[in-house]
Design a protein around this motif. Sequence first.
Motif, PDB file in Angstrom:
ATOM      1  N   MET A  84       0.846  -1.233   0.043  1.00  0.00           N
ATOM      2  CA  MET A  84       0.017  -0.064  -0.080  1.00  0.00           C
ATOM      3  C   MET A  84       0.825   1.339  -0.039  1.00  0.00           C
ATOM      4  N   CYS A 100      -2.792   7.705  -9.477  1.00  0.00           N
ATOM      5  CA  CYS A 100      -3.540   6.181  -9.565  1.00  0.00           C
ATOM      6  C   CYS A 100      -3.418   5.566 -11.068  1.00  0.00           C
ATOM      7  N   HIS A 104      -1.323   2.055 -11.910  1.00  0.00           N
ATOM      8  CA  HIS A 104      -2.177   1.073 -12.654  1.00  0.00           C
ATOM      9  C   HIS A 104      -1.658   0.459 -13.846  1.00  0.00           C
ATOM     10  N   LYS A 116      -2.354  -1.231  -3.328  1.00  0.00           N
ATOM     11  CA  LYS A 116      -3.368  -0.098  -2.973  1.00  0.00           C
ATOM     12  C   LYS A 116      -2.882   1.258  -2.736  1.00  0.00           C
ATOM     13  N   ILE A 118      -3.905   5.082  -1.249  1.00  0.00           N
ATOM     14  CA  ILE A 118      -4.689   5.611  -0.325  1.00  0.00           C
ATOM     15  C   ILE A 118      -4.493   7.403  -0.238  1.00  0.00           C
ATOM     16  N   GLN A 152     -12.032   9.027  -3.669  1.00  0.00           N
ATOM     17  CA  GLN A 152     -12.699   7.876  -4.210  1.00  0.00           C
ATOM     18  C   GLN A 152     -13.130   8.390  -5.545  1.00  0.00           C
ATOM     19  N   LEU A 156      -8.975   6.138  -6.003  1.00  0.00           N
ATOM     20  CA  LEU A 156      -8.102   5.607  -5.087  1.00  0.00           C
ATOM     21  C   LEU A 156      -8.928   4.674  -4.428  1.00  0.00           C
ATOM     22  N   ASP A 157      -8.342   3.704  -3.527  1.00  0.00           N
ATOM     23  CA  ASP A 157      -8.790   2.770  -2.664  1.00  0.00           C
ATOM     24  C   ASP A 157      -9.414   3.142  -1.458  1.00  0.00           C
ATOM     25  N   GLY A 158      -8.815   4.158  -0.911  1.00  0.00           N
ATOM     26  CA  GLY A 158      -9.395   4.506   0.515  1.00  0.00           C
ATOM     27  C   GLY A 158      -8.430   5.716   1.143  1.00  0.00           C
ATOM     28  N   ASP A 176     -16.745  -0.677   0.838  1.00  0.00           N
ATOM     29  CA  ASP A 176     -15.378  -1.276   0.311  1.00  0.00           C
ATOM     30  C   ASP A 176     -14.192  -0.266   0.275  1.00  0.00           C
ATOM     31  N   PHE A 177     -14.634   0.765   0.767  1.00  0.00           N
ATOM     32  CA  PHE A 177     -13.391   1.776   0.719  1.00  0.00           C
ATOM     33  C   PHE A 177     -12.563   1.580   2.128  1.00  0.00           C
ATOM     34  N   LEU A 178     -11.326   1.816   1.902  1.00  0.00           N
ATOM     35  CA  LEU A 178     -10.302   1.537   2.857  1.00  0.00           C
ATOM     36  C   LEU A 178     -10.322   2.724   4.050  1.00  0.00           C
TER      37      LEU A 178
END
Length: 238
Positions: A84, A100, A104, A116, A118, A152, A156-158, A176-178
């Motif tokens: 992360m 982001c 990816h 991940k 964040i 979000q 991003l994942d969280g 589902d958000f970290l």
Amino acid sequence: MADERLIAALDVHTMDDVKRLVTTLGDSVTYYKVGMELFYGVGAQVVTWLREQDKDVFLDLKLHDIPNTAAGGICSLMRLGATMLNVHASGGYTMMKTACDRMHAEAAELGVKCPKLIAVTVLTSINQDDWRDMGLALQIKSAVVRLARLAQKAGLDGVVASAQEASLIREACGKDFLIVTPGIRPAGSDTYDQSRVATPTSALTDGATHLVIGRPIYAADDPKAAAEKIINEMEKVR
């Protein structure tokens, strides 16, 4: 008895310190945070060594720069194999989305698992007086939720946020958000330089997905026993 929701902060200074603490904690901890002081002091070898021990790594360097520079930095860090990574949400939507998307794309090109990503919302050391002194009109909680929604939207994942804002973020950003929460202190612990703190149980109950815990573990007379006590408390919330 490791709990993947616990991220032990390696707020130490040397590789010898890292190896000593990780060896002491053994199988009790599988996820570690590497922050600025350690990474800038010993370099990428700490991430490499932790991955060789089959540990997950939250590389907490809080990138904040123009979009192209932040994206390039995230891609460089991604190649180290961390689980992360993070940026500052205050860098804005374009910075977060660029970082982001580039991360990816590069992970897909290299054929490696993408970490991940964040975003840091508001540092847990900042209280409302500090916030006001910076000329910011929103209440901290409102600002945190706004930044979480922006992260979000950028893909991003969280986020990293105080546990005091976790329930609001969970409501705003879904299940589902970290939500990675520093400033966690077991009941009776010293708060040190954190202003917005919570216990492990309350943080998880309010929606946190990961707890970053440093001093209560590494400064304990028996770090492994301290970690296992925290894990036992965490296991009450599933």
